[in-house]
Design a protein around this motif. Structure first.
Motif, short mmCIF file in Angstrom:
data_model
loop_
_atom_site.label_atom_id
_atom_site.label_comp_id
_atom_site.label_asym_id
_atom_site.label_seq_id
_atom_site.Cartn_x
_atom_site.Cartn_y
_atom_site.Cartn_z
N GLU A 1 0.83 -1.21 0.00
CA GLU A 1 0.00 0.00 0.00
C GLU A 1 0.86 1.25 0.00
O GLU A 1 0.53 2.25 -0.66
N LEU A 2 1.95 1.23 0.74
CA LEU A 2 2.82 2.40 0.82
C LEU A 2 3.37 2.77 -0.54
O LEU A 2 3.52 3.96 -0.87
N ASP A 3 3.67 1.78 -1.38
CA ASP A 3 4.21 2.06 -2.71
C ASP A 3 3.32 3.01 -3.50
O ASP A 3 3.80 3.78 -4.33
N GLY A 4 2.01 2.96 -3.27
CA GLY A 4 1.10 3.83 -3.99
C GLY A 4 1.12 5.27 -3.53
O GLY A 4 0.47 6.13 -4.15
N HIS A 5 1.87 5.58 -2.48
CA HIS A 5 1.97 6.95 -1.97
C HIS A 5 3.32 7.59 -2.28
O HIS A 5 3.49 8.78 -2.01
N LEU A 6 4.27 6.82 -2.80
CA LEU A 6 5.61 7.35 -3.04
C LEU A 6 5.66 8.13 -4.34
O LEU A 6 4.87 7.91 -5.26
N THR A 7 6.61 9.05 -4.42
CA THR A 7 6.61 10.03 -5.50
C THR A 7 7.50 9.67 -6.69
O THR A 7 7.61 10.46 -7.62
N GLY A 8 8.16 8.52 -6.67
CA GLY A 8 8.87 8.08 -7.86
C GLY A 8 10.36 8.34 -7.83
O GLY A 8 10.92 8.85 -6.86
N HIS A 9 11.02 8.00 -8.91
CA HIS A 9 12.48 8.05 -9.03
C HIS A 9 13.00 9.45 -8.71
O HIS A 9 12.55 10.44 -9.29
N PRO A 10 13.97 9.56 -7.79
CA PRO A 10 14.43 10.89 -7.36
C PRO A 10 15.31 11.61 -8.37
O PRO A 10 15.51 12.82 -8.28
N TRP A 11 15.85 10.89 -9.33
CA TRP A 11 16.82 11.44 -10.27
C TRP A 11 16.16 11.75 -11.62
O TRP A 11 16.39 12.80 -12.22
N LEU A 12 15.32 10.83 -12.10
CA LEU A 12 14.68 11.00 -13.40
C LEU A 12 13.60 12.08 -13.33
O LEU A 12 12.73 12.04 -12.46
N ILE A 13 13.63 13.02 -14.24
CA ILE A 13 12.65 14.10 -14.26
C ILE A 13 11.28 13.56 -14.66
O ILE A 13 10.28 13.76 -13.95
N ALA A 14 11.22 12.87 -15.78
CA ALA A 14 9.97 12.30 -16.27
C ALA A 14 9.82 10.88 -15.71
O ALA A 14 9.83 9.90 -16.45
N ASN A 15 9.66 10.78 -14.40
CA ASN A 15 9.69 9.45 -13.79
C ASN A 15 8.34 8.73 -13.83
O ASN A 15 8.22 7.60 -13.36
N LYS A 16 7.33 9.37 -14.39
CA LYS A 16 6.02 8.72 -14.54
C LYS A 16 5.49 8.96 -15.96
O LYS A 16 4.31 9.26 -16.15
N GLY A 17 6.35 8.82 -16.95
CA GLY A 17 5.95 9.07 -18.33
C GLY A 17 4.90 8.09 -18.83
O GLY A 17 3.90 8.47 -19.42
N ARG A 18 5.14 6.81 -18.65
CA ARG A 18 4.19 5.74 -18.95
C ARG A 18 3.53 5.91 -20.31
O ARG A 18 2.30 5.86 -20.45
N VAL A 19 4.39 6.08 -21.32
CA VAL A 19 3.90 6.28 -22.68
C VAL A 19 3.20 5.01 -23.14
O VAL A 19 3.78 3.93 -23.16
N GLY A 20 1.94 5.14 -23.52
CA GLY A 20 1.10 4.01 -23.90
C GLY A 20 -0.14 3.90 -23.03
O GLY A 20 -1.16 3.37 -23.46
N PHE A 21 -0.05 4.39 -21.81
CA PHE A 21 -1.21 4.42 -20.92
C PHE A 21 -2.09 5.62 -21.26
O PHE A 21 -1.59 6.74 -21.43
#
Length: 581
Positions: free
Chosen positions: A131-151
Motif C-alpha cells: 500500500e505504501l508504494d502507492g503513496h511514493l513520488t517516484g524516481h528521485p533522479w529522473l525528471i519524467a519518472n512517470k511518463g508511462r507512454v502508452g497508458f
C-alpha cells in the motif's frame, strides 16, 4: 495544486539537468541563472554531494525580452515552458522535445493526482509495503519518472501505483509449442500453480480448456496484466488466440496492487503468494517495460546459483540479507517476430512472467521499499524522520548501513557480484521501532552483474552456451553501487537526514574502510573498483533519453558516459561503524 506540483518538478528539472552537465549555471547576485537563446532563468539553489544541485521550488524567475524591447522578469512555475526553452537552446531534435514534454506532462499529472490524495508522513509509517508504494513520488533522479507512454488517462486511473486501485489478474494457457516453464529444482509447474491458485480456480480454468477442446496438460499457465491482455495479446497474438494455441482462462480471484515499477504486482489478498512480474509495452523511466525472453528463461537458474553462495556464507547469515528469488517463470516468444531479426526490442518482450518470492517477516517486523526513505509529504516532513523517531539519527543510519551497504560491499569485492540497489530493488526490514535489521534484494536476473575476473569464491558462473549474466570490469561493476545507491538514494537522503554531511558521508566511508581492514586479501579489487576515489564517471539518466530520442531500437542501449562527478567519500574522514565491525 497544479502550479505547486509544476514548480516542484521545474526545480527538479533544473537541478538534475545541471547535475548531469547538460546545463551550466552561472552565479548571480541573487543566486544562480541559466541563459538560453531567448530566456534567462534565475533561481536559488544549494550544492549537494556528487556535484548535485538542489533548487528551491518557488524561487525560479524567468526573464525574456518584452514587446517594448525591455526585459520582462516574472515568477515561473511552468516546467513545460522550461523544457522547451532549454531544449531549443541545447539544439535537441524537435521530435525528442515533443516526446520528452509528453512524458514530463504525464509525470506532472501523476504528481497532481498524488498530491490530491497525499497523507501526512506520520500516517504512512504503519502502511503495509504494497500500500505504501502507492503513496511514493517516484524516481528521485529522473525528471519524467512517470511518463508511462502508452497508458491512457483511464489506464492511469486503473493501473498506476498512485491510483491505489487493486486489480485481478487474467490467466492464459499457452501451448507448449510456444511456452516454456522454468523453475528452481524444488518447484514444479504444478507446485507453482497450486501455490498461486486455489483448487476451485484450478478446476474452473481446467474446464475452460476442456470446453475449448484441447488437452490441458499441453498448456503452460501464466497470469497476464489486464492492460497487456487488451492492448497487446488480443491484437499482436490474435492468430494464436484464434487457433487455440493461446486460451484465455479468466480472472483469478486474488487482488493485486502495482509496485512503483508498475509491471510488478503484489498480492494483497494472500501476501504469502508470489509477487508477479509481468510485461507491459509502455515506455517508462527510459525503456519499455517488457520482460526479455532471456530473463524469463534464466531467472530460476540465477536464483538457484545465488542461493548456493548465500547458503555457504556465514556473514550473509549473520546480516540476515534476504534474496527474493525469482523462482519460476514462463517464457513465450512470438513465433514470427522472434525470427525476423532486428525487430525493436519492445515487440519481442510482450508475453511471459516471473514469479518472485515474497518478503518473510518475523514477529513485530515491518518492511518498506528503499524508495520510502526519500518521500517528503506536502508539509515538507520527510518520511524517514518518522522512521527514525526517537532513535539517535547516527544510530539509525548506522543500522541502515549495516543492513544495506555492508552486504553490498561484501558481494562486490568478495564475489565480484553487484546488484542494482535503487529504491525499487531493495526492501528494508525493520524491527517494531522502525530500526533497520536487514534488507531483501530483488530483480536478480535483470540487474545482477559479475566481474570479468574469475573470482574463486564465486565458483562457476551460471552459464550454458553463452554468458547468462553480464560481465564488467571492477571500475564499471562498482558503478552500480555508486549510481543506484550512493547517487540515486544517499545523495537526496543526505539533504533531508538530520546528520551533518561530514558525519553522513564519513559513516559511509567508515564501512568501506572497515571492510578493507577486515579483508586485506581483496585490497586489489577495492583499488580497481574503488568507492573512495576522487571522482566517478557520470552516467546521465535524463541525458540518456534526450540524446537517444524516441526512435525504435533492436536492443536497450547502454547509458552513455559524460564526464565525471566528485566523490564525497574521497576526502571525508571515515567514521568507524559503532558495532566495531
Amino acid at each position: 495544486m497544479w502550479r505547486e506540483c509544476s514548480a516542484a518538478l521545474l526545480a527538479k528539472a533544473i537541478g538534475e539537468l545541471c547535475f548531469e552537465g547538460l546545463l551550466t549555471p552561472s552565479g548571480s547576485s541573487d543566486g544562480y541563472e541559466l541563459r538560453f537563446d531567448d530566456a534567462v532563468y534565475a533561481f536559488s539553489a544549494r550544492r549537494t554531494a556528487f556535484g548535485g544541485w538542489e533548487v528551491r521550488p518557488g524561487s525560479v524567475r524567468r526573464g525574456a525580452p518584452g514587446i517594448l524591447g525591455d526585459d520582462v522578469v516574472e515568477e515561473c512555475d511552468d516546467v513545460q515552458r522550461f523544457v522547451v526553452d532549454a531544449f531549443r537552446s541545447l539544439g535537441v531534435d524537435p521530435a525528442t522535445t515533443a516526446g520528452f514534454l509528453a512524458e514530463v506532462t504525464a509525470t506532472l499529472a501523476a504528481d497532481v493526482a498524488l498530491a490530491a490524495t497525499a497523507r501526512p508522513a506520520a500516517e504512512l509509517v504503519g502502511l503495509p509495503r504494497a500500500e505504501l508504494d502507492g503513496h511514493l513520488t517516484g524516481h528521485p533522479w529522473l525528471i519524467a519518472n512517470k511518463g508511462r507512454v502508452g497508458f491512457s488517462a483511464d489506464d492511469l486511473a486503473r493501473h498506476a501505483p498512485e491510483a491505489r486501485t487493486p486489480v485481478r489478474l487474467p490467466w492464459l494457457a499457452v501451448h507448449r509449442g510456444l511456452a516454456g516453464f522454468r523453475g528452481t529444482p524444488e518447484l514444479s509447474e504444478l507446485a507453482v500453480r497450486e501455490h498461486e491458485l486455489d483448487p476451485a480456480t484450478v478446476e474452473r480454468f481446467t474446464e475452460v480448456l476442456r470446453e475449448a477442446g484441447v488437452e490441458p496438460s499441453a498448456y503452460a499457465w501464466l497470469p497476464v496484466h489486464p492492460w497487456q491482455l487488451d492492448h497487446v495479446v488480443r491484437t499482436l497474438w490474435a492468430p494464436e488466440l484464434a487457433l487455440g494455441r493461446i486460451v484465455e482462462l479468466g480472472e483469478a480471484p486474488d487482488w493485486y496492487l502495482p509496485t512503483q515499477s508498475v509491471r510488478s504486482m503484489s498480492n494483497v489478498d494472500s501476501p504469502e503468494r508470489y509477487q508477479v512480474k509481468l510485461p507491459l509495452r509502455i515506455l517508462n523511466t527510459s525503456v519499455y517495460r517488457g520482460i526479455p525472453p532471456h530473463c524469463t528463461e534464466h531467472a530460476p537458474v540465477v536464483t538457484q546459483w545465488l542461493r548456493g553462495l548465500w547458503g555457504s556464507d556465514k556473514l550473509v547469515a549473520e546480516w540476515g540479507t534476504q534474496l527474493l528469488g525469482e523462482v519460476a517463470s514462463v517464457t513465450v516468444e512470438h513465433p514470427q517476430l522472434a525470427r525476423a531479426g532486428g525487430v525493436p526490442y519492445q515487440w519481442l518482450e510482450t508475453l511471459g512472467c516471473i514469479w518472485r518470492e515474497p518478503v518473510v517477516l518475523g514477529e513485530g517486523e515491518r518492511s518498506w521499499s528503499l524508495a520510502a526513505l526519500l518521500h517528503v509529504d506536502r508539509s515538507g516532513r520527510p518520511l524517514v524522520l518518522e522512521y527514525v523517531g526517537d532513535t539517535d539519527p547516527a544510530v539509525w543510519f548506522a543500522a541502515l548501513l549495516r543492513a544495506l551497504f555492508r552486504p553490498l560491499v561484501h558481494f562486490l569485492y568478495t564475489y565480484g557480484i553487484t546488484f542494482n540497489p535503487h529504491g525499487e530493488n531493495v526492501v528494508v526490514v525493520t524491527d517494531a521501532r522502525n530500526v533497520p535489521v536487514r534488507v531483501a534484494l530483488l530483480d536478480l536476473v535483470d540487474d545482477v552483474n559479475v566481474s570479468v575476473e574469475r573470482v574463486p569464491a564465486r565458483g562457476l558462473d551460471p552459464d550454458s552456451d553463452a554468458p547468462v549474466l553480464p560481465r564488467k570490469p571492477w571500475a564499471v561493476l562498482r558503478q552500480y553501487v555508486v549510481d543506484a545507491l550512493l547517487v540515486g538514494v544517499f545523495r537526496p537522503l543526505a539533504s533531508v537526514y538530520p546528520l551533518a554531511p561530514e558525519r553522513f558521508w564519513g559513516m559511509v566511508r567508515g564501512e568501506v574502510e572497515s571492510y578493507r581492514a577486515r579483508f586485506p586479501a581483496v585490497a586489489g579489487r577495492m583499488e580497481e573498483g574503488s568507492l573512495t576515489c576522487a571522482e566517478f564517471l557520470r552516467y546521465p539518466l535524463n541525458g540518456y533519453r534526450i540524446t537517444l530520442g524516441y526512435r525504435d531500437l533492436a536492443a536497450r542501449p547502454p547509458v552513455p558516459k559524460t564526464g565525471t562527478v566528485p566523490n564525497p567519500l574521497h576526502d571525508v574522514a571515515p567514521v568507524p561503524p559503532p558495532d566495531g565491525w
